[in-house]
Scaffold this motif. Structure first.
Motif, PDB file in Angstrom:
ATOM      1  N   LEU A 126      47.668  14.896  57.193  1.00 53.47           N
ATOM      2  CA  LEU A 126      48.831  15.655  57.620  1.00 53.47           C
ATOM      3  C   LEU A 126      48.558  16.465  58.883  1.00 53.47           C
ATOM      4  N   TRP A 127      47.480  17.276  58.841  1.00 56.08           N
ATOM      5  CA  TRP A 127      47.199  18.152  59.986  1.00 56.08           C
ATOM      6  C   TRP A 127      45.747  18.586  59.919  1.00 56.08           C
ATOM      7  N   GLU A 128      44.984  18.251  60.972  1.00 49.79           N
ATOM      8  CA  GLU A 128      43.544  18.558  61.042  1.00 49.79           C
ATOM      9  C   GLU A 128      42.850  18.087  59.758  1.00 49.79           C
ATOM     10  N   ASN A 129      42.289  19.021  58.988  1.00 44.68           N
ATOM     11  CA  ASN A 129      41.558  18.644  57.771  1.00 44.68           C
ATOM     12  C   ASN A 129      42.424  18.694  56.513  1.00 44.68           C
ATOM     13  N   TYR A 130      43.727  18.933  56.686  1.00 41.88           N
ATOM     14  CA  TYR A 130      44.590  19.036  55.504  1.00 41.88           C
ATOM     15  C   TYR A 130      45.182  17.660  55.203  1.00 41.88           C
ATOM     16  N   THR A 131      44.997  17.191  53.969  1.00 40.40           N
ATOM     17  CA  THR A 131      45.398  15.837  53.598  1.00 40.40           C
ATOM     18  C   THR A 131      46.436  15.872  52.473  1.00 40.40           C
ATOM     19  N   ARG A 132      47.003  14.684  52.240  1.00 43.55           N
ATOM     20  CA  ARG A 132      47.972  14.525  51.134  1.00 43.55           C
ATOM     21  C   ARG A 132      47.292  14.730  49.781  1.00 43.55           C
ATOM     22  N   THR A 133      46.053  14.302  49.674  1.00 41.67           N
ATOM     23  CA  THR A 133      45.322  14.454  48.411  1.00 41.67           C
ATOM     24  C   THR A 133      45.172  15.923  48.044  1.00 41.67           C
TER      25      THR A 133
END
Length: 471
Positions: free
Chosen positions: A316-323
Motif C-alpha cells: 500500500l505505502w512504503e512498508n505498510y502492506t495489506r497483510t
C-alpha cells in the motif's frame, strides 16, 4: 342406491322433532371416485345442516322470549325482517320477528327484536377465527380462494383484510398503557417469591418490509422489530411490532414475558444487535436482567471489512502492506472476543488514523470505503461498550452469545408473509395489525384469545345432542 340423510333434534324436555330430510345421495356401482362423499356433496350437506339447525335454534329462542317476564302476556307482533348471518358453513337468512314492548315494562323502547339483540354481530366467531388465522399465515387472495374451495362460503380478500384489522384492533385495545418501568415490589418481596425454573433468554432483531404510501411511490422501507423469548421449561414465544409506529413496544415485550411466567426474581438475558431502536427496549423490565451485544453482528461487520482488505493490493505505502491491515482486523476481533475493550477501542481508533493517512497517500478506491466502515464500526462499539462481555468465557461455559435463534424467527414472522415472493407494500398500520395476529397464531394463542372474547365458543367442541338418521 339412494341414501337419504335426515335430522332429528331432541329438545331439553326429551321431545323429538319430526325427521327433516337435509340431503339425498345417489350411488351406483362402487368406484374409487364415488366412495363416500365428494367435496361438493360435503359442502352442500354442511350448508343444509347448518341452515336447518340454525332455523330451529332461532325458533326456539324466539318462542322463549315472546312473553313478558313481568305479566307473562304474549307480546304483540309488530312485524318481522330478515337477518343475514355469515357462518362457517354458509350465509344464512333468519326470520327475526319484532314485538311491541309490554305496558308493564318500565322501558323507553316501543318495540324490540329479541333475535337481533342476541345476534348483534353478523359473523360467527368460528368463521372470524378461521378467516383471521389463515389470513395471518397466507396472502388474503390465497386465503379467500382456499376457504371458498373447501367450505360453502364466499369471502373476498377485502373482507378478510377488514376482519383481520378489526380483531387486531380489539387485541390492541386490551393491551395496557405504556410505562417507563415495569419493576414492581422491593428486594425483600422478591426474596419471598418461589424459585424459578431458570433464566429466560430474549433475543431482539429487526427486518425491513416495503412501505406503501399513496402520495409517494418511492416510500422506501420500514423496520419491523421481532423478538423471541425462550424460558427454561415453558414454550418459546415470539413478538413483533413496527418501529416508529407502535406506541407500546416495552409493554408488548413485558406482556409476552409475563405470559411465560416472568417473576421479579428471575434472571433475564437480553441479546440484541445494538441498534438505536432496540438498545433501550430491554431496560426496566426486570431487576435481574443482563444486556449483551450479539456476537454475530460484531463478526458480520468485521467480515465485511476483511473482504474489503482482500480487494487491496499487497503493498500500500512504503512498508505498510495489506497483510498488516488484515492482522490488525484479526487483532480487533480477538480483543472483542475476550471483552478487552481497554485495548480494542484504541486499536480501532489507531486503524482509523492509518486508513486516513493511506487515503491521502494511496489512490486506491477501496480505502475510503474501508475507512468509512471502520469509522462506523468504531461508533458502533463505543455506543455498545457496556453490553460487550467476555464472549470467550461465555462460550466455554456453554452460555449463549448470539441471536442466531432470532434469525429464524425473523424469517418466520416477517419474510414468509411480508416480503420474499409476496412483493407487497404495506402501510405501517396495516403491517402492525397483521403482525399482532400473526405472532398470536404462531404462538398458538389465537384460539385462546377467541374463547376469552366468546366464552361459549369452547362449547362448540363438545358433541351436541343431535341425531342423524340414515334412511
Amino acid at each position: 342406491m339412494k341414501i337419504r340423510i335426515q335430522m332429528i333434534i331432541e329438545e331439553d324436555d326429551g321431545q323429538l322433532t319430526p325427521p327433516t330430510e337435509i340431503f339425498t345421495l345417489e350411488r351406483d356401482t362402487l368406484q374409487l371416485e364415488t366412495l363416500g362423499l365428494c367435496l361438493e356433496e360435503s359442502r352442500q350437506l354442511l350448508f343444509n345442516l347448518q341452515e336447518k339447525l340454525t332455523e330451529q335454534q332461532a325458533n326456539v329462542f324466539v318462542a322463549q322470549h315472546q312473553h313478558c317476564p313481568g305479566c307473562q302476556r304474549t307480546y304483540s307482533r309488530k312485524g318481522w325482517h330478515h337477518l343475514r348471518l355469515h357462518t362457517l358453513f354458509g350465509e344464512l337468512t333468519l326470520t327475526s320477528p319484532r314485538f311491541y314492548a309490554c305496558s308493564c315494562e318500565n322501558t323507553k323502547r316501543s318495540s324490540f327484536s329479541p333475535l337481533a339483540q342476541r345476534l348483534q354481530e353478523r359473523n360467527t366467531p368460528e368463521l372470524l377465527y378461521l378467516q383471521t388465522k389463515w389470513a395471518a399465515l397466507m396472502p388474503y387472495d390465497v386465503t379467500s380462494k382456499l376457504l371458498e374451495e373447501i367450505l360453502p362460503i364466499e369471502v373476498s380478500p377485502t373482507s378478510l383484510r377488514r376482519h383481520l384489522k378489526k380483531t387486531a384492533e380489539r387485541c390492541e385495545q386490551e393491551l395496557g398503557d405504556e410505562q417507563l418501568c415495569y419493576i414492581e415490589g422491593s428486594p425483600a418481596e422478591w426474596d419471598e417469591l418461589p424459585d424459578t425454573d431458570g433464566p429466560m433468554t430474549v433475543g431482539l432483531d429487526g427486518g425491513y418490509i416495503h412501505l406503501r404510501d399513496e402520495h409517494n411511490r418511492k416510500a422506501g422501507s420500514v423496520e419491523v422489530i421481532v423478538g423471541k423469548s425462550i424460558p427454561c421449561e415453558a414454550q418459546a414465544k415470539c413478538f413483533g411490532f413496527v418501529s416508529g409506529y407502535d406506541e407500546k413496544p416495552r409493554r408488548r415485550i413485558f406482556e409476552t414475558l409475563k405470559s411465560q411466567g416472568l417473576q421479579m426474581n428471575q434472571s433475564l438475558l437480553f441479546l440484541s444487535d445494538g441498534g438505536d431502536t432496540v438498545r433501550n427496549l430491554q431496560f426496566y423490565l426486570s431487576p435481574h436482567s443482563e444486556h449483551l451485544l450479539d456476537w454475530f453482528h460484531i463478526t458480520m461487520r468485521l467480515t465485511v471489512m476483511q473482504q474489503m482488505v482482500k480487494g487491496l493490493p499487497e503493498k500500500l505505502w512504503e512498508n505498510y502492506t495489506r497483510t498488516r491491515l488484515a492482522e490488525q482486523l484479526d487483532q480487533i476481533k480477538w480483543l472483542l472476543w475476550h471483552g478487552n475493550l481497554f485495548r480494542a477501542l484504541p486499536t480501532i481508533t489507531h486503524l482509523c488514523d492509518i486508513l486516513d493517512m493511506l487515503q491521502e497517500e494511496c489512490p486506491f478506491p477501496n480505502i475510503p470505503k474501508l475507512l468509512k466502515a471502520v469509522s462506523e464500526f468504531d461508533s458502533y462499539i463505543t455506543a455498545n461498550r457496556d453490553f460487550i462481555p467476555n464472549y470467550g468465557d461465555r462460550y466455554r461455559y456453554g452460555e449463549i452469545i448470539s441471536t442466531a435463534f432470532v434469525e429464524s424467527t425473523v424469517n418466520q414472522v416477517i419474510s414468509k408473509r411480508f416480503v420474499k415472493k409476496q412483493q407487497m407494500r404495506w402501510t405501517k398500520r396495516g403491517a402492525h395489525l397483521l403482525l399482532q395476529v400473526r405472532v398470536k397464531v404462531l404462538n398458538n394463542e389465537w384460539r385462546t384469545t377467541f374463547t376469552r372474547w366468546y366464552p361459549h365458543m369452547q362449547r362448540s367442541q363438545e358433541p351436541e345432542r343431535l341425531a342423524l338418521k340414515v334412511a
